[in-house]
Write an enzyme that holds these catalytic residues in place. Structure first.
Site, mmCIF file in Angstrom:
data_model
loop_
_atom_site.group_PDB
_atom_site.id
_atom_site.type_symbol
_atom_site.label_atom_id
_atom_site.label_comp_id
_atom_site.label_asym_id
_atom_site.label_seq_id
_atom_site.Cartn_x
_atom_site.Cartn_y
_atom_site.Cartn_z
ATOM 1 C CG HIS A 1 97.868 14.431 -6.136
ATOM 2 N ND1 HIS A 1 97.663 13.529 -5.126
ATOM 3 C CD2 HIS A 1 99.194 14.749 -6.095
ATOM 4 C CE1 HIS A 1 98.803 13.304 -4.483
ATOM 5 N NE2 HIS A 1 99.754 14.038 -5.057
ATOM 6 C CB CYS B 1 91.764 11.897 -4.269
ATOM 7 S SG CYS B 1 93.124 11.044 -3.448
#
Length: 369
Positions: free
Chosen positions: A182, A238
């Protein structure tokens, strides 16, 4: 209450759980809410540093049931637990060395990722088989069941591994940092970001130990690079566009380099070496964990990156970018024909892979590690 990012002006708005359409308070545009726009709320009350009220995150976690594209299969990847891979406490070898981090967040279903295991295994396979990296020069951090023989990718272990990666490196050394997990962004408090946001990666224990922001990543593995040392970073997360804070960004559409120097004048370069970073998406975008390219889940950026290099032995940096952009666009086009139900629940991948560097260079030169 969730937050929604407008694709036009990137302003953040609030939306209730059952909201299907919203008007942006910035550009006044109206758009439907889909998985590609709604961010994942984080419990950040325990984070030890940074501006907690301004942290935004979007989750890698979309599956696409469309035409599969053949390529490297995670099932064919070697089990590197059978090889003498490096440990953080080992003396770093000369020549080639790599740090591979795969974080699945299995302890928290909200943030769980399924593609990071094949991501790391396939990247290790690429480094060994195609670029001649010794297995004992590859340090793997994996905090998941498949990686029980490896040290977990906690915040402290990643920071220690950064030191291992660059320690005592000398001219001619080739370093690789790979991260699958992430990524988040938060308001910049130092005035050294053009877009006003710091980008960061999330370690296994990010909810308690905190994230690792781009300023710190730059200080730890970019600034120490000496003359003749080259670092390649491959970040599948991301908001990863400028997560190394490198001063030059390649404009893929216009085919030219542009400045990413901070207005504050803060130094973001190396100590004479060279840093190059492939990122999964632009800073405001999300990266996908997907089954669009193979039966198994994998990071879209990782899969297309490896496929580009494997299928084109003399591929250039520009060629890798082209390949990744085209593969993602083709997968999106295929998805359009998979029926309305799939299009509703599995929207297209909204990510544009990026290339950044500590200095401008000829992107038509061959990619080598």
């Amino acid at each position: 209450m969730d937050t929604v990012t407008c694709k036009t002006c990137h302003r953040i708005s609030s939306a209730t759980k059952h909201t299907t359409k919203i008007r942006c308070h910035g550009c006044q545009g109206t758009f439907l809410i889909g998985n590609s726009q709604v961010s994942v709320p984080l419990d950040i009350s325990k984070w030890p540093s940074h501006d907690q009220d301004n942290i935004m995150t979007e989750r890698k976690g979309f599956r696409y049931f469309c035409k599969k594209i053949s390529g490297i299969s995670p099932r064919s990847s070697p089990s590197f637990s059978q090889f003498p891979t490096a440990r953080i406490s080992d003396t770093p070898p000369r020549g080639k060395r790599a740090l591979l981090c795969g974080v699945s967040y299995n302890q928290n279903k909200k943030f769980k990722l399924r593609g990071t295991t094949p991501d790391v295994m396939n990247m290790a396979k690429l480094l060994v088989q195609q670029f001649g990296f010794p297995t004992n020069a590859i340090l793997v951090l994996g905090g998941i069941a498949d990686f029980t023989s490896y040290e977990p990718p906690t915040r402290m272990n990643i920071i220690r591994a950064f030191d291992w990666l660059v320690k005592d490196s000398q001219s001619g050394d080739s370093l690789v940092f790979y991260f699958s997990g992430h990524g988040v962004r938060q308001l910049d408090l130092d005035g050294d970001e053009i877009d006003g946001f710091d980008e960061a990666i999330c370690p296994l224990d990010f909810e308690t130990a905190g994230i690792i922001i781009d300023n710190d990543i730059n200080k730890m593995i970019v600034e120490p690079l000496k003359q003749g040392v080259t670092l390649h970073a491959i970040i599948d997360a991301c908001h990863s566009g400028t997560v190394l804070d490198l001063p030059r960004v390649y404009d893929h559409n216009r085919g030219r380099w542009k400045d990413n120097y901070p207005a504050s004048g803060a130094f973001k370069g190396t100590s004479g070496g060279k840093a190059i970073c492939f990122s999964a998406c632009e800073d405001y975008q999300q990266a996908s964990d997907t089954s669009a390219f193979s039966p198994e889940m994998a990071g879209a950026m990782t899969f297309t990156f490896i496929k580009a290099v494997v299928e084109n032995q003399e591929i250039t940096y520009h060629g890798i970018l082209d390949f990744m952009h085209n593969a993602i666009e083709n997968a999106n086009k295929s998805q359009r024909g998979c029926g309305m139900l799939n299009r509703m629940f599995y929207p297209k991948m909204l990510q544009d892979p990026m290339l950044s560097s500590s200095e401008s260079f000829n992107v038509n030169s061959s990619f080598k590690l």
